[in-house]
Design a protein around this motif. Structure first.
Motif, short mmCIF file in Angstrom:
data_model
loop_
_atom_site.label_atom_id
_atom_site.label_comp_id
_atom_site.label_asym_id
_atom_site.label_seq_id
_atom_site.Cartn_x
_atom_site.Cartn_y
_atom_site.Cartn_z
N GLY A 93 -4.05 33.34 -13.20
CA GLY A 93 -5.29 33.72 -13.86
C GLY A 93 -5.23 35.01 -14.67
N PHE A 94 -4.03 35.50 -14.96
CA PHE A 94 -3.94 36.73 -15.77
C PHE A 94 -4.27 36.38 -17.22
N ASP A 95 -4.64 37.40 -17.97
CA ASP A 95 -5.01 37.15 -19.36
C ASP A 95 -4.28 38.14 -20.27
N TYR A 96 -3.22 37.66 -20.89
CA TYR A 96 -2.44 38.52 -21.78
C TYR A 96 -2.62 38.11 -23.24
N GLU A 97 -3.77 37.50 -23.55
CA GLU A 97 -3.97 36.99 -24.91
C GLU A 97 -3.76 38.08 -25.98
N GLN A 98 -4.17 39.29 -25.64
CA GLN A 98 -4.01 40.41 -26.61
C GLN A 98 -2.55 40.65 -26.98
N LEU A 99 -1.63 40.14 -26.13
CA LEU A 99 -0.21 40.42 -26.36
C LEU A 99 0.50 39.27 -27.07
N TRP A 100 -0.21 38.18 -27.30
CA TRP A 100 0.46 36.99 -27.86
C TRP A 100 1.15 37.29 -29.19
N GLN A 138 9.78 26.61 6.51
CA GLN A 138 11.05 26.63 7.27
C GLN A 138 10.66 26.15 8.67
N ASP A 139 10.87 27.00 9.71
CA ASP A 139 10.34 26.64 11.03
C ASP A 139 8.83 26.88 11.08
N ILE A 140 8.34 27.60 10.07
CA ILE A 140 6.90 27.83 9.89
C ILE A 140 6.59 27.54 8.42
N SER A 141 5.29 27.41 8.13
CA SER A 141 4.86 27.36 6.72
C SER A 141 4.06 28.62 6.44
N HIS A 142 3.83 28.89 5.18
CA HIS A 142 2.91 29.98 4.87
C HIS A 142 2.22 29.70 3.54
N LEU A 143 1.06 30.33 3.38
CA LEU A 143 0.48 30.37 2.04
C LEU A 143 0.21 31.83 1.71
N VAL A 144 0.23 32.13 0.43
CA VAL A 144 0.09 33.52 0.02
C VAL A 144 -1.10 33.62 -0.93
N ILE A 145 -2.04 34.48 -0.54
CA ILE A 145 -3.26 34.64 -1.36
C ILE A 145 -2.99 35.74 -2.38
N THR A 146 -2.64 35.33 -3.56
CA THR A 146 -2.38 36.30 -4.62
C THR A 146 -3.58 36.37 -5.57
N PRO A 147 -3.65 37.37 -6.43
CA PRO A 147 -4.74 37.42 -7.40
C PRO A 147 -4.84 36.10 -8.17
N GLY A 148 -6.05 35.64 -8.34
CA GLY A 148 -6.25 34.37 -9.06
C GLY A 148 -6.38 33.18 -8.12
N THR A 149 -6.03 33.35 -6.83
CA THR A 149 -6.22 32.26 -5.87
C THR A 149 -7.71 32.17 -5.57
N THR A 150 -8.25 30.95 -5.58
CA THR A 150 -9.69 30.80 -5.37
C THR A 150 -9.99 30.21 -3.99
N LYS A 151 -11.23 30.43 -3.55
CA LYS A 151 -11.67 29.85 -2.27
C LYS A 151 -11.68 28.33 -2.36
N GLN A 152 -11.98 27.81 -3.54
CA GLN A 152 -11.96 26.34 -3.71
C GLN A 152 -10.55 25.82 -3.41
N GLN A 153 -9.55 26.53 -3.87
CA GLN A 153 -8.17 26.08 -3.63
C GLN A 153 -7.82 26.15 -2.14
N THR A 154 -8.14 27.28 -1.51
CA THR A 154 -7.77 27.39 -0.09
C THR A 154 -8.60 26.40 0.74
N ASP A 155 -9.86 26.20 0.36
CA ASP A 155 -10.68 25.20 1.09
C ASP A 155 -10.07 23.81 0.96
N ALA A 156 -9.61 23.49 -0.23
CA ALA A 156 -9.02 22.15 -0.42
C ALA A 156 -7.75 22.01 0.42
N LEU A 157 -6.98 23.08 0.50
CA LEU A 157 -5.75 23.02 1.31
C LEU A 157 -6.10 22.93 2.80
N ILE A 158 -7.08 23.73 3.22
CA ILE A 158 -7.51 23.69 4.63
C ILE A 158 -7.95 22.27 4.98
#
Ligand SMILES: Cc1ncc(COP(=O)(O)O)c(C=O)c1O
Length: 369
Positions: free
Chosen positions: A32-39, A341-361
């Motif tokens: 979700g970053f916006d670098y349009e000014q740099l295009w 691996q022997d575990i899974s993980h998810l990483v909440i980085t900038p731009g991750t939405t609650k809709q996405q995590t809810d859908a995964l949950i």
């Protein structure tokens, strides 16, 4: 002009990358970053060849912006003024190999220590550099087991120690403590010590959390690396590495061909990623980075809680954006690109939405029913 089948192929690639971007929760990449000014820069040749702090024959570079990025992180990582140098890398891997390279030049007969939870780039680095190494046990939260470090270091107490400290392990975001590492090594009688902090994910926010993890220059690190695309965000991989100038002077070579010093690992280097990182830090500032971290951390806390409420044993380290959970099924692993691996993980980085995590949950817990 492309032939129509090539145009179609290109359009399909865009659609599939766009779709994959929308359900990408298992690896730390900001969205979700916006670098349009740099295009507009993309129509120019850019190359950051050479030392960013030196003038050279090449002028098609963004060295001035690269230096701003390095100064920003030098301050954030409490570097002694004017004694730290750095450059923008291709990512955390390059930063780790560079840190190990400086360490090996300082202590060619060192033993390198790093925990079992360390990213694979570090074992690649020690193999590349021919450094003898010893893999230290980890605690269950991913942090290094300091007693095991002490035992291993005791066996090689006559040799210098190079330690890679994780400031956010890849799978659990466990954080090693550079002050403890130095204390352990001193206690076993080692004084020739080099510590490289691998802060690939946590680098931009680790200094802003409370309690602040011990990892920066004031806490005894000799070099520190972070990935730019993981938390700050960039469309292509990038990173930053910083080190005490004294270590860098040992590897520096003057190159007439470019009219500058060769201090970096790569020759030609990306000129755009320093501009993106500059844009990110200038537009966010420290306060903006802190706010974004807090938003991510709230969503990580919610996600772990919600999984637990639904019977999935999820947990995270204090102040971590990584939610650890039992291994997910293959179909979920594939769709959401969940590192497993022997575990899974998810990483909440900038731009991750609650809709996405809810859908995964929902996807995970529906399978469990
Ligand atoms: C702890 C750690 N170090 C280094 C890296 C490598 O970073 P990059 O992918 O930017 O090369 C990663 C990547 O996930 C990581 O988790």
């Amino acid at each position: 002009m492309l032939e129509s089948q090539d145009q179609k192929k290109l359009d399909e690639l865009f659609s599939s990358m766009q779709e994959a971007n929308g359900c990408f929760l298992g690896y730390p990449f900001a969205k979700g970053f916006d670098y349009e000014q740099l295009w507009r820069f993309m129509s120019l040749t850019g190359n950051n060849l050479g030392d960013p702090f030196e003038p050279g024959t090449y002028r098609v570079n963004s060295h001035a912006f690269e230096c701003d990025v390095i100064d920003f992180f030098a301050r954030l990582f409490r570097a002694p003024s004017c004694e730290v140098w750095g450059y923008v890398t291709n990512g955390g891997t390059e930063g780790n190999i560079y840190g190990l390279y400086l360490a090996r030049e300082l202590y060619p007969d060192a033993v390198a220590y790093f925990s079992r939870d360390t990213h694979y780039s570090v074992s690649k680095g020690v193999r590349l550099l021919g450094l003898e190494h010893s893999v230290v046990r980890s605690q269950s939260n991913g942090e290094m087991d300091y007693d095991d470090l002490a035992q291993r270091a005791t066996r090689s107490r006559t040799r210098p120690a190079v330690v890679v400290a994780n400031i956010g392990t890849t799978m659990k975001e466990g954080k090693d403590d550079t002050l403890k590492i130095r204390a352990v090594l001193h206690d076993v009688g080692i004084s020739a010590i080099y510590i490289h902090s691998d802060a690939a994910l946590c680098g931009p926010y680790a200094p802003l959390i409370n309690p602040k993890p011990a990892f920066d220059f004031a806490d005894g690190a000799d070099s520190i690396t972070l990935s730019g695309h993981k938390f700050l965000g960039a469309p292509m991989p990038c990173g930053v590495v910083l080190s005490h100038k004294l270590h860098v002077q040992r590897v520096m070579r003057k190159i007439d061909y470019i009219g500058s010093s060769d201090t970096t690992l790569s020759g030609s280097r990306n000129a755009y990623t320093p501009i993106m990182l500059w844009y990110a830090i200038r537009s966010l500032g420290i306060e903006g980075i802190k706010q974004i971290f807090q938003q991510c951390e709230r969503l990580a806390a919610y996600t772990a809680d919600e999984l637990n409420v639904r019977g999935v044993r999820a947990w995270r380290n204090p102040n971590a954006l990584t939610v650890v959970l039992p291994p997910v099924e293959d179909s979920i692993k594939t769709k959401w690109q969940i590192a497993t691996q022997d575990i899974s993980h998810l990483v909440i980085t900038p731009g991750t939405t609650k809709q996405q995590t809810d859908a995964l949950i929902e996807a995970i817990t529906n399978r469990n029913r």
